[in-house]
Design a protein around this motif. Structure first.
Motif, PDB file in Angstrom:
ATOM      1  N   THR A 120      52.181  41.326  60.616  1.00 16.61           N
ATOM      2  CA  THR A 120      53.339  40.475  60.364  1.00 16.61           C
ATOM      3  C   THR A 120      53.736  39.728  61.631  1.00 16.61           C
ATOM      4  OG1 THR A 120      54.118  42.005  58.657  1.00 16.61           O
ATOM      5  CG2 THR A 120      55.719  40.439  59.521  1.00 16.61           C
ATOM      6  N   ALA A 121      53.719  40.408  62.758  1.00 21.22           N
ATOM      7  CA  ALA A 121      54.037  39.764  64.034  1.00 21.22           C
ATOM      8  C   ALA A 121      53.039  38.655  64.336  1.00 21.22           C
ATOM      9  CB  ALA A 121      54.047  40.792  65.155  1.00 21.22           C
ATOM     10  N   GLN A 122      51.764  38.909  64.039  1.00 20.39           N
ATOM     11  CA  GLN A 122      50.730  37.899  64.253  1.00 20.39           C
ATOM     12  C   GLN A 122      50.970  36.688  63.356  1.00 20.39           C
ATOM     13  OE1 GLN A 122      46.822  39.372  63.309  1.00 20.39           O
ATOM     14  NE2 GLN A 122      45.819  37.434  63.746  1.00 20.39           N
ATOM     15  N   VAL A 123      51.299  36.930  62.090  1.00 21.62           N
ATOM     16  CA  VAL A 123      51.548  35.836  61.150  1.00 21.62           C
ATOM     17  C   VAL A 123      52.768  35.026  61.566  1.00 21.62           C
ATOM     18  CG1 VAL A 123      52.248  35.311  58.777  1.00 21.62           C
ATOM     19  CG2 VAL A 123      50.424  36.957  59.187  1.00 21.62           C
ATOM     20  N   MET A 124      53.841  35.713  61.963  1.00 26.02           N
ATOM     21  CA  MET A 124      55.091  35.029  62.307  1.00 26.02           C
ATOM     22  C   MET A 124      55.086  34.451  63.715  1.00 26.02           C
ATOM     23  SD  MET A 124      57.903  37.560  60.516  1.00 26.02           S
ATOM     24  CE  MET A 124      59.286  36.595  61.107  1.00 26.02           C
ATOM     25  N   GLY A 125      54.122  34.859  64.535  1.00 19.34           N
ATOM     26  CA  GLY A 125      54.057  34.353  65.896  1.00 19.34           C
ATOM     27  C   GLY A 125      55.171  34.891  66.784  1.00 19.34           C
ATOM     28  N   CYS A 126      55.469  36.183  66.636  1.00 20.17           N
ATOM     29  CA  CYS A 126      56.525  36.801  67.441  1.00 20.17           C
ATOM     30  C   CYS A 126      56.107  38.231  67.779  1.00 20.17           C
ATOM     31  CB  CYS A 126      57.857  36.777  66.696  1.00 20.17           C
ATOM     32  SG  CYS A 126      57.879  37.733  65.163  1.00 20.17           S
ATOM     33  N   SER A 127      56.969  38.934  68.484  1.00 20.94           N
ATOM     34  CA  SER A 127      56.652  40.309  68.861  1.00 20.94           C
ATOM     35  C   SER A 127      56.925  41.273  67.704  1.00 20.94           C
ATOM     36  CB  SER A 127      57.502  40.735  70.064  1.00 20.94           C
ATOM     37  OG  SER A 127      58.854  40.863  69.670  1.00 20.94           O
ATOM     38  N   GLU A 128      56.357  42.466  67.792  1.00 16.40           N
ATOM     39  CA  GLU A 128      56.583  43.485  66.763  1.00 16.40           C
ATOM     40  C   GLU A 128      58.047  43.892  66.723  1.00 16.40           C
ATOM     41  OE1 GLU A 128      53.797  46.731  66.995  1.00 16.40           O
ATOM     42  OE2 GLU A 128      52.092  45.366  67.203  1.00 16.40           O
ATOM     43  N   GLY A 129      58.695  43.925  67.880  1.00 14.34           N
ATOM     44  CA  GLY A 129      60.125  44.253  67.924  1.00 14.34           C
ATOM     45  C   GLY A 129      60.955  43.228  67.175  1.00 14.34           C
ATOM     46  N   SER A 130      60.587  41.951  67.297  1.00 17.38           N
ATOM     47  CA  SER A 130      61.306  40.898  66.572  1.00 17.38           C
ATOM     48  C   SER A 130      61.131  41.058  65.070  1.00 17.38           C
ATOM     49  CB  SER A 130      60.812  39.512  66.991  1.00 17.38           C
ATOM     50  OG  SER A 130      61.162  39.247  68.320  1.00 17.38           O
TER      51      SER A 130
END
Length: 195
Positions: free
Chosen positions: A165-175
């Protein structure tokens, strides 16, 4: 899902058939993958774009673009497809916003209209109840900020893991975890108010 179990002479399950090691197998072809993911992707795009035609365009564009990656391993198709679709949706939203603001600079934008749902079930009462429940859920989802809506769709509805999900959204796992937590709280508040 079928789990193939092979047995040796003592009728003991083979080590690869253990319940903890079972994982869903990817679709055998890109066509099967696209056929499977298409309806969910359309609902995702429709909730995000709030327009049926734009949602169809976004999903079709994402599917066409994914065809260029057919040589990639099947395990990469899911995050790649969702990344492509998400970027296409953002592009459509930006274009629409720019076009509407340029044409109507002093007018408020009204893009909260619910789509027209076709009656496709055999039981009218059940179909009506399902449509009503989905409409409530869709209203609650459209009220969420875009990033929260994306995190909820990808983590909960699509059941992608946090890293994907972080990869898809282009953000960190924490985000992703923060967006998902806020989305769940907001949805719970909104859906409890409708009871």
């Amino acid at each position: 899902m079928l789990l193939r179990v092979t047995r040796d002479a003592d009728n003991a399950p083979a080590p690869d058939a253990a319940a903890g090691n079972a994982s869903p197998e990817p679709p055998p072809s890109l066509d099967a993958f696209l056929a499977d993911i298409g309806p969910r992707a359309f609902r995702f795009a429709e909730l995000g774009l709030r327009d049926r035609e734009d949602a169809l365009d976004a999903v079709q564009d994402a599917m066409a673009k994914l065809l260029g990656y057919a040589d990639r391993p099947a395990a990469e198709w899911t995050p790649l497809f969702w990344s492509i679709l998400r970027r296409r949706m953002v592009d459509l939203q930006r274009r629409r916003t720019f076009r509407l603001r340029w044409l109507l600079p002093n007018q408020p934008l009204d893009d909260d209209a619910m789509p027209d749902w076709a009656d496709d079930g055999p039981d009218p009462a059940r179909t009506h109840d399902g449509r009503e429940a989905y409409a409530r859920f869709a209203d609650a989802m459209t009220a969420l900020p875009r990033r929260q809506r994306e995190a909820f769709n990808l983590r909960v509805l699509e059941e992608l893991d946090v890293a994907t999900t972080a990869q898809v959204m282009g953000c960190s796992e924490g985000s992703v975890k923060t967006h998902l937590s806020r989305a769940r709280e907001a949805l719970q508040r909104q859906l409890e108010d409708w009871r």
